[in-house]
Scaffold this motif. Structure first.
Motif, short mmCIF file in Angstrom:
data_model
loop_
_atom_site.label_atom_id
_atom_site.label_comp_id
_atom_site.label_asym_id
_atom_site.label_seq_id
_atom_site.Cartn_x
_atom_site.Cartn_y
_atom_site.Cartn_z
N CYS A 53 29.88 51.68 35.48
CA CYS A 53 31.04 51.54 36.37
C CYS A 53 32.29 51.35 35.52
O CYS A 53 32.23 50.85 34.39
N SER A 54 33.42 51.71 36.05
CA SER A 54 34.71 51.56 35.35
C SER A 54 35.59 50.59 36.12
O SER A 54 35.57 50.56 37.36
N LEU A 55 36.39 49.79 35.40
CA LEU A 55 37.33 48.89 36.03
C LEU A 55 38.41 49.68 36.75
O LEU A 55 38.81 50.77 36.31
N CYS A 56 38.88 49.16 37.87
CA CYS A 56 40.02 49.76 38.55
C CYS A 56 41.22 49.72 37.61
O CYS A 56 41.46 48.72 36.93
N GLY A 57 41.96 50.79 37.54
CA GLY A 57 43.10 50.85 36.65
C GLY A 57 44.26 50.00 37.15
O GLY A 57 44.26 49.48 38.27
N VAL A 58 45.28 49.86 36.32
CA VAL A 58 46.49 49.14 36.70
C VAL A 58 47.12 49.84 37.90
O VAL A 58 47.24 51.07 37.94
N GLY A 108 41.00 45.94 36.73
CA GLY A 108 39.91 45.20 37.34
C GLY A 108 40.32 44.27 38.47
O GLY A 108 39.61 43.30 38.75
N SER A 109 41.42 44.54 39.15
CA SER A 109 41.86 43.67 40.25
C SER A 109 40.93 43.82 41.45
O SER A 109 40.50 44.92 41.79
N GLU A 110 40.65 42.68 42.09
CA GLU A 110 39.66 42.64 43.17
C GLU A 110 40.27 42.45 44.56
O GLU A 110 39.57 42.64 45.55
N ILE A 111 41.56 42.06 44.64
CA ILE A 111 42.15 41.75 45.94
C ILE A 111 43.54 42.37 46.05
O ILE A 111 44.20 42.64 45.04
N LEU A 112 43.98 42.58 47.29
CA LEU A 112 45.30 43.14 47.55
C LEU A 112 46.40 42.24 46.98
O LEU A 112 47.43 42.71 46.52
N ALA A 113 46.16 40.92 47.04
CA ALA A 113 47.17 39.97 46.56
C ALA A 113 47.46 40.13 45.07
O ALA A 113 48.47 39.62 44.59
N ALA A 114 46.59 40.83 44.35
CA ALA A 114 46.85 41.07 42.93
C ALA A 114 47.96 42.09 42.72
O ALA A 114 48.50 42.21 41.62
N CYS A 115 48.31 42.82 43.78
CA CYS A 115 49.40 43.80 43.70
C CYS A 115 50.73 43.07 43.85
O CYS A 115 50.97 42.44 44.88
#
Length: 384
Positions: free
Chosen positions: A121-126, A151-158
């Motif tokens: 698996c690959s981490l989600c990009g920036v 690798g952000s997991e939640i919308l709040a990371a945006c």
């Protein structure tokens, strides 16, 4: 008896005559049992194929396999696995998208896998995130937002990109462009004009019309017209008057568009209290009565407070007129105490006792010494 070594025709072939010779192959997509002696035996679907229900055979669909001949249905690959069309063996089944490893474990939140097979698996990009597990792709952050890392997991990371701030009315986490205000403050009495300009770019609100400005975080507060200056992304608007209670601290205003007053940009500004005005502004050192306007006057000012001229208390204070509106000052008649020497002194007040801090009115009065008789001239001759 003639010594020829005969062997059975392989599955998928037949031989309907005696003697030495090669077996015939069944027609495409058909199969036959081993040692078939007639073309009529070519009535079974080949490995990796199944009956289409109309007398023909077709390849097993993706995600299935079939390792026997005949018209039987194809078998499903195990959970979390898939295969290409026409696969024969279970070993042809590989991890589906979003799953990885020998046991096809789901990709964790914040990661994805967009290909089939055992790959990692690959981490989600920036600028992307993924809250779920076993996903083939990541979700994009809302417009004008990005993430600080992979690798952000939640919308709040945006978070908002440079030059943009959160739109508190939005439920999808989107941001709006920021504007700069000049000057960055308005008098609570209103009427002062400020210029607001797009910080990053004017293109984000190009094509909008009927723009309004609200000098509040409440869209339903007083809205005033935004006048274009002719420069892209630059507008002017006049601050409306507000109650003194609205004047403390910085706040945020918005540029609104259309009949629904959609927020398209924001800016920071501050309402400030106008300075008090004293009249006359020049008095004798012997003291005088002056009129003083004060905004946000405490309710019990006359009984609980004292007006100070550079720290010297006023002998008397009279309320001439209460404020005509919530954004107007109170008018006081104040007796300025005498002073020994000429000087410009600040006017302040203190409420609640000598230990309480003074509060400046912003007004200044100038004491001037009265001329002495020795310096008076009559008809050009000095009087002695």
């Amino acid at each position: 008896s003639d010594g020829v070594d005969c062997s059975a025709c392989a599955a998928g072939t037949y031989k309907n005559w005696t003697g030495v010779g090669l077996c015939e192959t069944c027609t495409s997509s058909m199969a036959s049992p081993e040692a078939s002696a007639s073309m009529e035996n070519c009535s079974q679907c080949a490995l990796g194929e199944t009956s289409d229900g109309a007398g023909w055979c077709e390849a097993c669909a993706g995600g299935t396999y079939k390792n026997v001949t005949g018209a039987d249905a194809c078998e499903q690959c195990p959970d979390r696995m898939t295969s290409s069309k026409g696969n024969v063996f279970i070993e042809d089944c590989v991890c589906d998208k979003g799953y990885t490893g020998d046991s096809c474990s789901p990709c964790l939140a914040g990661s994805h896998k967009g290909q089939t097979g055992p790959g990692a698996c690959s981490l989600c990009g920036v600028g992307k995130y993924q809250t779920g597990t076993g996903k083939a792709s990541c979700k994009s952050c809302p417009k004008y937002t990005t993430t600080a890392e992979e690798g952000s997991e939640i919308l709040a990371a945006c978070v908002c990109i440079l030059g943009f701030i959160p739109d508190d009315t939005a439920t999808d986490g989107r941001c709006m462009p920021s504007m700069s205000a000049s000057p960055s403050s308005c008098l609570l009495t209103g009427g002062s004009a400020i210029s607001i300009a797009m910080v990053p770019t004017a293109s984000v609100i190009s094509g909008t019309s009927d723009l309004k400005v609200v000098f509040s975080e409440d869209n339903d507060a007083t809205r005033v017209a935004a006048e274009s200056t002719g420069d892209a992304g630059v507008y002017t608007a006049s601050c409306p008057a507000v109650a003194p209670s609205s004047s403390s601290g910085a706040t945020v205003g918005y540029l609104l568009s259309g009949a629904s007053f959609t927020r398209v940009a924001s800016f920071f500004f501050e309402y400030t209290v106008p300075p008090s005005v004293v009249s006359p502004a020049v008095i004798s050192t012997t003291g005088a009565m002056v009129n003083l306007s004060i905004f946000e006057l405490p309710a019990a000012f006359i009984t609980d407070c004292v007006v100070l001229f550079d720290g010297a208390p006023s002998p008397s204070v009279t309320l001439l007129a209460p404020p005509a509106s919530s954004s107007a000052p109170s008018m006081l008649a104040v007796s300025a105490p005498p002073r020994i020497a000429s000087a410009s002194v600040p006017i302040s007040y203190r409420c609640g006792g000598d230990d309480e801090p003074e509060k400046s009115t912003g007004a200044v009065v100038a004491y001037k010494a009265a001329p002495s008789l020795a310096s008076v001239e009559l008809d050009g001759e000095a009087c002695q």
